[in-house]
Design a protein around this motif. Structure first.
Motif, short mmCIF file in Angstrom:
data_model
loop_
_atom_site.label_atom_id
_atom_site.label_comp_id
_atom_site.label_asym_id
_atom_site.label_seq_id
_atom_site.Cartn_x
_atom_site.Cartn_y
_atom_site.Cartn_z
N GLY A 1 40.69 52.97 37.85
CA GLY A 1 41.74 53.13 38.78
C GLY A 1 41.31 52.86 40.09
N LYS A 2 42.45 53.01 41.06
CA LYS A 2 42.24 52.79 42.48
C LYS A 2 40.94 53.38 43.18
CE LYS A 2 47.11 51.33 43.51
NZ LYS A 2 48.14 51.80 44.33
N VAL A 3 40.84 54.66 42.75
CA VAL A 3 39.55 55.40 43.06
C VAL A 3 38.25 54.53 42.65
CG1 VAL A 3 38.19 57.56 43.28
CG2 VAL A 3 40.66 57.48 43.52
N MET A 4 38.15 54.25 41.31
CA MET A 4 36.97 53.54 40.89
C MET A 4 36.79 52.37 41.73
SD MET A 4 35.92 55.72 38.65
CE MET A 4 34.94 54.91 37.43
N LYS B 1 35.76 46.21 39.87
CA LYS B 1 36.13 45.01 40.81
C LYS B 1 37.44 44.33 40.03
CE LYS B 1 31.80 43.51 42.72
NZ LYS B 1 31.07 42.68 42.97
N VAL B 2 38.49 44.48 40.67
CA VAL B 2 39.90 44.08 40.16
C VAL B 2 39.92 42.80 40.50
CG1 VAL B 2 42.18 44.24 40.14
CG2 VAL B 2 40.73 46.39 40.08
N SER B 3 40.21 41.75 39.62
CA SER B 3 40.38 40.42 39.86
C SER B 3 41.82 39.87 39.53
CB SER B 3 39.43 39.31 39.11
OG SER B 3 39.44 39.64 37.84
N SER B 4 42.47 39.14 40.41
CA SER B 4 43.71 38.69 39.97
C SER B 4 43.90 37.60 39.22
CB SER B 4 44.63 38.58 41.33
OG SER B 4 44.13 39.20 42.40
#
Length: 50
Positions: free
Chosen positions: A37-40, A47-50
């Motif tokens: 989630g956002k906190v993680m 790491k969130v990739s688009s």
């Protein structure tokens, strides 16, 4: 009012835990719960990739 929380046999956490757990996923052949989630992302665990 009480609550019960049952933990699985193994919990893998930390940096690169998903990659490190790959062997566990292959041998367990069961469902897995992956928490993110956002906190993680904010604390650097994901790491969130688009």
């Amino acid at each position: 009012m009480s609550h019960e929380f049952v933990m699985p046999g193994k919990v893998i956490t930390g940096k690169d835990a998903l990659q490190d757990a790959e062997n566990e996923f292959q041998t367990a052949r069961k469902k897995a719960l992956i928490v993110s989630g956002k906190v993680m992302e904010r604390v650097g665990n994901v790491k969130v990739s688009s």
